[in-house]
Design an enzyme around this catalytic site. Structure first.
Site, PDB file in Angstrom:
ATOM      1  N   PHE A 133     -38.470  -8.199 -39.242  1.00 56.07           N
ATOM      2  CA  PHE A 133     -38.960  -9.507 -39.619  1.00 56.07           C
ATOM      3  C   PHE A 133     -37.832 -10.469 -39.958  1.00 56.07           C
ATOM      4  O   PHE A 133     -36.831 -10.087 -40.533  1.00 56.07           O
ATOM      5  CB  PHE A 133     -39.901  -9.395 -40.827  1.00 56.07           C
ATOM      6  CG  PHE A 133     -41.199  -8.744 -40.477  1.00 56.07           C
ATOM      7  CD1 PHE A 133     -42.264  -9.501 -40.044  1.00 56.07           C
ATOM      8  CD2 PHE A 133     -41.342  -7.373 -40.561  1.00 56.07           C
ATOM      9  CE1 PHE A 133     -43.464  -8.900 -39.694  1.00 56.07           C
ATOM     10  CE2 PHE A 133     -42.534  -6.766 -40.221  1.00 56.07           C
ATOM     11  CZ  PHE A 133     -43.597  -7.534 -39.783  1.00 56.07           C
ATOM     12  N   GLY A 134     -38.048 -11.727 -39.623  1.00 53.43           N
ATOM     13  CA  GLY A 134     -37.145 -12.785 -40.033  1.00 53.43           C
ATOM     14  C   GLY A 134     -37.411 -13.149 -41.483  1.00 53.43           C
ATOM     15  O   GLY A 134     -38.211 -12.512 -42.164  1.00 53.43           O
ATOM     16  N   TYR A 135     -36.792 -14.205 -41.935  1.00 56.64           N
ATOM     17  CA  TYR A 135     -36.934 -14.596 -43.329  1.00 56.64           C
ATOM     18  C   TYR A 135     -38.168 -15.448 -43.594  1.00 56.64           C
ATOM     19  O   TYR A 135     -38.566 -15.631 -44.735  1.00 56.64           O
ATOM     20  CB  TYR A 135     -35.678 -15.344 -43.806  1.00 56.64           C
ATOM     21  CG  TYR A 135     -35.451 -16.651 -43.087  1.00 56.64           C
ATOM     22  CD1 TYR A 135     -35.975 -17.836 -43.588  1.00 56.64           C
ATOM     23  CD2 TYR A 135     -34.727 -16.700 -41.903  1.00 56.64           C
ATOM     24  CE1 TYR A 135     -35.778 -19.036 -42.935  1.00 56.64           C
ATOM     25  CE2 TYR A 135     -34.524 -17.891 -41.238  1.00 56.64           C
ATOM     26  CZ  TYR A 135     -35.056 -19.055 -41.761  1.00 56.64           C
ATOM     27  OH  TYR A 135     -34.863 -20.242 -41.105  1.00 56.64           O
ATOM     28  N   ARG A 136     -38.800 -15.973 -42.566  1.00 57.31           N
ATOM     29  CA  ARG A 136     -39.965 -16.825 -42.754  1.00 57.31           C
ATOM     30  C   ARG A 136     -41.229 -15.988 -42.909  1.00 57.31           C
ATOM     31  O   ARG A 136     -41.439 -15.010 -42.195  1.00 57.31           O
ATOM     32  CB  ARG A 136     -40.134 -17.771 -41.580  1.00 57.31           C
ATOM     33  CG  ARG A 136     -39.041 -18.787 -41.528  1.00 57.31           C
ATOM     34  CD  ARG A 136     -39.285 -19.792 -40.464  1.00 57.31           C
ATOM     35  NE  ARG A 136     -38.225 -20.798 -40.539  1.00 57.31           N
ATOM     36  CZ  ARG A 136     -37.947 -21.629 -39.579  1.00 57.31           C
ATOM     37  NH1 ARG A 136     -38.630 -21.608 -38.460  1.00 57.31           N
ATOM     38  NH2 ARG A 136     -36.982 -22.508 -39.728  1.00 57.31           N
ATOM     39  N   MET A 137     -42.060 -16.396 -43.865  1.00 52.64           N
ATOM     40  CA  MET A 137     -43.342 -15.743 -44.108  1.00 52.64           C
ATOM     41  C   MET A 137     -44.380 -16.828 -44.336  1.00 52.64           C
ATOM     42  O   MET A 137     -44.069 -17.891 -44.861  1.00 52.64           O
ATOM     43  CB  MET A 137     -43.269 -14.851 -45.347  1.00 52.64           C
ATOM     44  CG  MET A 137     -42.323 -13.682 -45.210  1.00 52.64           C
ATOM     45  SD  MET A 137     -42.354 -12.632 -46.677  1.00 52.64           S
ATOM     46  CE  MET A 137     -40.960 -13.307 -47.570  1.00 52.64           C
TER      47      MET A 137
END
Length: 189
Positions: A133-137
Site C-alpha cells: 500500500f501507498g501512503y494514501r488512505m
C-alpha cells in the site's frame, strides 16, 4: 458478491481486521477481510481469513468487552478451530491482493472506517501486505464526521444501517455500503 466468481484488476481495497485489542504490540491479529472494488464502487472479489489462536492466549489478551464481542460474533471459536498460522494467512492475503492489483502500478488505496488502525496491525503482523500500500488512505469515518455536522439526516441513516457484527468481511461490506451512500448523496449530481 460470490467469492472468486470473476477477477478484475483493481487498485482499491476495503480491508478490515479483527484483533484482540487496540494496541498491535500487545495483541494478536485474528481475522482479515478484504473487498476488491472497481471505480464505480462495485465489489469484484472478496476474501476473509481467520487465524489460529488458542483459548489461553485469547483469555490473556482480550479485555471483557473484546471477549464478549468475539463470543457474540463467533470469531472466538472460529479462531480456536482455525488451523491457519499467521504466516500462512499473510501468504493467502498476499495472493488475493496480487491477483487483484493492476499490473502497471503499486496498490494505491486502502479504504475503511479505520484505515490507520488496520494499517498499524498489518504493519505489525503482515508487513509484506502493508508494503503493497501507498501512503494514501480513504477514511470513511471522516465522511461520517462531516455528515454529522452538515448532513445529520444522512449520518442518522448510516447509523441506523450499522449491524456491528465485528466480522471482518461483514464490516468491509458495511463500509462499502456506507461509502456508496456518501458518494451518491454528497458527491454525485
Amino acid at each position: 458478491m460470490g467469492k472468486g466468481n470473476y477477477k478484475m484488476n483493481v487498485d482499491k481495497f476495503i480491508i478490515d481486521v479483527e484483533t484482540t485489542g487496540i494496541i498491535p504490540q500487545d495483541g494478536k491479529l485474528l481475522s482479515v477481510g478484504i473487498i476488491a472494488i472497481d471505480d464505480q464502487l462495485n465489489a469484484v472479489d472478496d476474501f476473509e481469513i481467520n487465524i489460529h489462536a488458542d483459548a489461553e492466549s485469547l483469555e490473556l489478551l482480550c479485555d471483557k468487552y473484546v471477549k464478549q464481542m468475539l463470543h457474540k460474533s463467533g470469531l472466538w471459536n472460529s479462531c480456536i478451530k482455525s488451523e491457519i498460522t499467521l504466516e500462512e494467512a499473510e501468504l493467502k492475503v498476499l495472493e488475493f491482493l496480487q491477483a487483484n492489483i493492476k499490473k502497471t502500478k503499486k496498490l494505491s488505496l486502502l479504504i475503511n472506517n479505520t484505515p490507520a488502525f488496520d494499517m498499524e496491525w498489518l504493519k505489525c503482523y503482515m508487513p509484506k501486505v502493508a508494503a503493497l500500500f501507498g501512503y494514501r488512505m480513504l477514511n470513511i469515518s471522516t465522511l461520517n464526521i462531516l455528515a454529522r455536522e452538515f448532513r445529520p439526516e444522512l449520518a442518522a441513516r448510516v447509523r441506523s444501517n450499522k449491524t456491528y457484527t465485528h466480522l471482518a468481511l461483514d464490516d468491509c461490506y458495511e463500509s462499502l455500503g456506507e461509502l456508496r451512500l456518501y458518494v451518491d448523496k454528497i458527491f454525485k449530481k
